[in-house]
Design a protein around this motif. Sequence first.
Motif, PDB file in Angstrom:
ATOM      1  N   GLU A  55       0.822  -1.210   0.000  1.00 54.06           N
ATOM      2  CA  GLU A  55       0.000   0.000   0.000  1.00 54.06           C
ATOM      3  C   GLU A  55       0.857   1.263   0.000  1.00 54.06           C
ATOM      4  O   GLU A  55       0.449   2.286  -0.562  1.00 54.06           O
ATOM      5  CB  GLU A  55      -0.961  -0.028   1.192  1.00 54.06           C
ATOM      6  CG  GLU A  55      -2.057  -1.076   1.021  1.00 54.06           C
ATOM      7  CD  GLU A  55      -2.921  -1.248   2.249  1.00 54.06           C
ATOM      8  OE1 GLU A  55      -2.621  -0.607   3.295  1.00 54.06           O
ATOM      9  OE2 GLU A  55      -3.888  -2.028   2.194  1.00 54.06           O
ATOM     10  N   PHE A 106      -0.234   3.430  -2.929  1.00 48.26           N
ATOM     11  CA  PHE A 106      -0.959   4.627  -2.481  1.00 48.26           C
ATOM     12  C   PHE A 106      -0.127   5.394  -1.455  1.00 48.26           C
ATOM     13  O   PHE A 106      -0.533   5.539  -0.294  1.00 48.26           O
ATOM     14  CB  PHE A 106      -2.297   4.241  -1.854  1.00 48.26           C
ATOM     15  CG  PHE A 106      -3.060   3.210  -2.625  1.00 48.26           C
ATOM     16  CD1 PHE A 106      -3.682   3.540  -3.821  1.00 48.26           C
ATOM     17  CD2 PHE A 106      -3.147   1.901  -2.166  1.00 48.26           C
ATOM     18  CE1 PHE A 106      -4.391   2.582  -4.541  1.00 48.26           C
ATOM     19  CE2 PHE A 106      -3.845   0.935  -2.868  1.00 48.26           C
ATOM     20  CZ  PHE A 106      -4.473   1.272  -4.073  1.00 48.26           C
ATOM     21  N   TRP A 160      -1.806   8.296   0.488  1.00 49.56           N
ATOM     22  CA  TRP A 160      -2.801   7.871   1.486  1.00 49.56           C
ATOM     23  C   TRP A 160      -2.144   7.162   2.661  1.00 49.56           C
ATOM     24  O   TRP A 160      -2.468   7.425   3.815  1.00 49.56           O
ATOM     25  CB  TRP A 160      -3.818   6.941   0.830  1.00 49.56           C
ATOM     26  CG  TRP A 160      -4.762   6.322   1.814  1.00 49.56           C
ATOM     27  CD1 TRP A 160      -5.841   6.904   2.396  1.00 49.56           C
ATOM     28  CD2 TRP A 160      -4.681   4.992   2.355  1.00 49.56           C
ATOM     29  NE1 TRP A 160      -6.448   6.025   3.264  1.00 49.56           N
ATOM     30  CE2 TRP A 160      -5.762   4.854   3.254  1.00 49.56           C
ATOM     31  CE3 TRP A 160      -3.807   3.921   2.154  1.00 49.56           C
ATOM     32  CZ2 TRP A 160      -5.981   3.673   3.956  1.00 49.56           C
ATOM     33  CZ3 TRP A 160      -4.026   2.741   2.848  1.00 49.56           C
ATOM     34  CH2 TRP A 160      -5.105   2.623   3.738  1.00 49.56           C
ATOM     35  N   LYS A 161      -1.194   6.267   2.336  1.00 49.05           N
ATOM     36  CA  LYS A 161      -0.606   5.427   3.382  1.00 49.05           C
ATOM     37  C   LYS A 161       0.348   6.207   4.278  1.00 49.05           C
ATOM     38  O   LYS A 161       0.352   6.029   5.505  1.00 49.05           O
ATOM     39  CB  LYS A 161       0.163   4.269   2.739  1.00 49.05           C
ATOM     40  CG  LYS A 161       0.564   3.159   3.714  1.00 49.05           C
ATOM     41  CD  LYS A 161      -0.641   2.367   4.176  1.00 49.05           C
ATOM     42  CE  LYS A 161      -0.235   1.135   4.951  1.00 49.05           C
ATOM     43  NZ  LYS A 161      -1.402   0.322   5.350  1.00 49.05           N
TER      44      LYS A 161
END
Length: 213
Positions: free
Chosen positions: A76, A80, A83-84
Amino acid sequence: RLYRARDVVMTTPFATLVDSPPWELVAFVSALLFYHVAEFAIAARYNRDSLSRHSWLLGKPYVVAMTTACAEYILECAMFPGWKLGGGEVAAWTKRVGLVVVIAGDLTRKAAEITARHNFTHAIQTTRRPTHTVVTRGVYRYARHPGYLGWLVWSIGTQVLLRNPACVVGFARAGWLFFATRIPYEEAKLRAMFPGEYAAYAARTRTWIPGIP
């Protein structure tokens, strides 16, 4: 070409995790180290006769689960990263809540082990030992199997801390299924070893694990 390839690697999210690991990743690794070292130390203190390499609690299913958690986190981060590794205030608070849950869960488990002393063993006992008693004081006064409850809370908390949505669900489900089988089996043994006494304790004390009264 080698220099350019190295530049590409060193700019990946994985390289960032290695060079400057986020605080939640450091906290996760620290939580695992403390959990296992403390488990072994407590077992050595109160149950030295049964101490073995298994006292580190590094069974295959557990190792697979934690490896999966690390894989999800890294994947992740790569797919992303915004976001992560970012996510703003909501993400920051999620990680903080996860850390609090991790600490609360492990403290509950360690309190259970220290309170029960030699009565707490990592393997289910099928015969009553001379010093074996039903522990109803301390955390056992408020929760039946507080060691299991603490572990379940701790394990889910580690995934909230990492913001691993898939593993939050996976850990919760796997942990619940494990205890839904283990607790009835263990309690059948305890009822046989302590006729009437354990049944009375179980009747007035909940496990606080959903679906397992």
